[in-house]
Scaffold this active site. Structure first.
Site, PDB file in Angstrom:
ATOM      1  N   HIS A   1       0.879  -1.122  -0.002  1.00 36.80           N
ATOM      2  CA  HIS A   1      -0.001   0.103  -0.061  1.00 36.80           C
ATOM      3  C   HIS A   1       0.903   1.284   0.029  1.00 36.80           C
ATOM      4  O   HIS A   1       2.067   1.371   0.714  1.00 36.80           O
ATOM      5  CB  HIS A   1      -1.019  -0.068   1.084  1.00 36.80           C
ATOM      6  CG  HIS A   1      -0.458  -0.230   2.449  1.00 36.80           C
ATOM      7  ND1 HIS A   1      -0.007  -1.468   2.955  1.00 36.80           N
ATOM      8  CD2 HIS A   1      -0.142   0.540   3.451  1.00 36.80           C
ATOM      9  CE1 HIS A   1       0.507  -1.260   4.024  1.00 36.80           C
ATOM     10  NE2 HIS A   1       0.394  -0.045   4.571  1.00 36.80           N
TER      11      HIS A   1
ATOM     12  N   HIS B   1       0.935   5.058   1.190  1.00 38.05           N
ATOM     13  CA  HIS B   1       0.341   6.091   2.051  1.00 38.05           C
ATOM     14  C   HIS B   1       0.543   7.586   1.395  1.00 38.05           C
ATOM     15  O   HIS B   1       1.716   7.944   0.695  1.00 38.05           O
ATOM     16  CB  HIS B   1       1.344   6.311   3.514  1.00 38.05           C
ATOM     17  CG  HIS B   1       1.125   5.137   4.284  1.00 38.05           C
ATOM     18  ND1 HIS B   1       0.439   5.089   5.343  1.00 38.05           N
ATOM     19  CD2 HIS B   1       1.889   3.853   4.153  1.00 38.05           C
ATOM     20  CE1 HIS B   1       0.444   4.019   5.948  1.00 38.05           C
ATOM     21  NE2 HIS B   1       1.613   3.474   5.439  1.00 38.05           N
TER      22      HIS B   1
END
Length: 141
Positions: free
Chosen positions: A100, A102
């Site tokens: 992922h 950020h």
């Protein structure tokens, strides 16, 4: 594969405050935000780490990060800048093993400590924050 909370968010069995979606990438508010509007972008398909992430998908993830960064500037969040950050592996403080990105909005003069308040960080109005970001994304369309 073991259970993955991000895969559960993708398939709709786990809740999230979604702010971005396309065919390949999903974006939702971080539950422990470093700043208001801190968003996580994930590939819809599971990749535990960067070594498992298809480079083309990595490019799509980063393009979504660019778009979301522009949306955070255009929205009522009114970011002056953004940090794009990937924690890859346990030694890099990756805690959810689904790659992922950020996207952290930044404002001039605001200092961020990544460790301070990790367990107690909360957005006081995440629904409003999510709506502000969605409006910023829509404004870019």
């Amino acid at each position: 594969m073991t259970s993955c909370v991000f895969c559960a968010i993708v398939d709709g069995t786990s809740p999230s405050r979604q702010v971005y979606a396309d065919d390949d990438v999903l974006g939702f508010l971080d539950i422990r935000p470093l700043a208001r509007g801190h968003t996580l972008l994930i590939p819809r398909g599971h990749a535990s780490n960067l070594a498992e992430l298809d480079p083309e998908m990595g490019g799509k993830l980063f393009m979504a990060g660019q778009r979301l960064g522009a949306a955070l500037r255009a929205s009522r969040i009114a970011a002056d800048g953004v940090n794009l950050l990937v924690n890859d592996g346990r030694a890099a403080q990756q805690t959810v093993f689904h790659t992922h990105l950020h996207v952290i909005p930044r404002h001039s003069g605001h200092k961020i400590s990544f460790a301070t308040g990790l367990l107690v960080r909360r957005d006081s109005n995440p629904d409003e924050t999510a709506e502000m970001i969605r409006a910023g994304v829509a404004a870019l369309a």
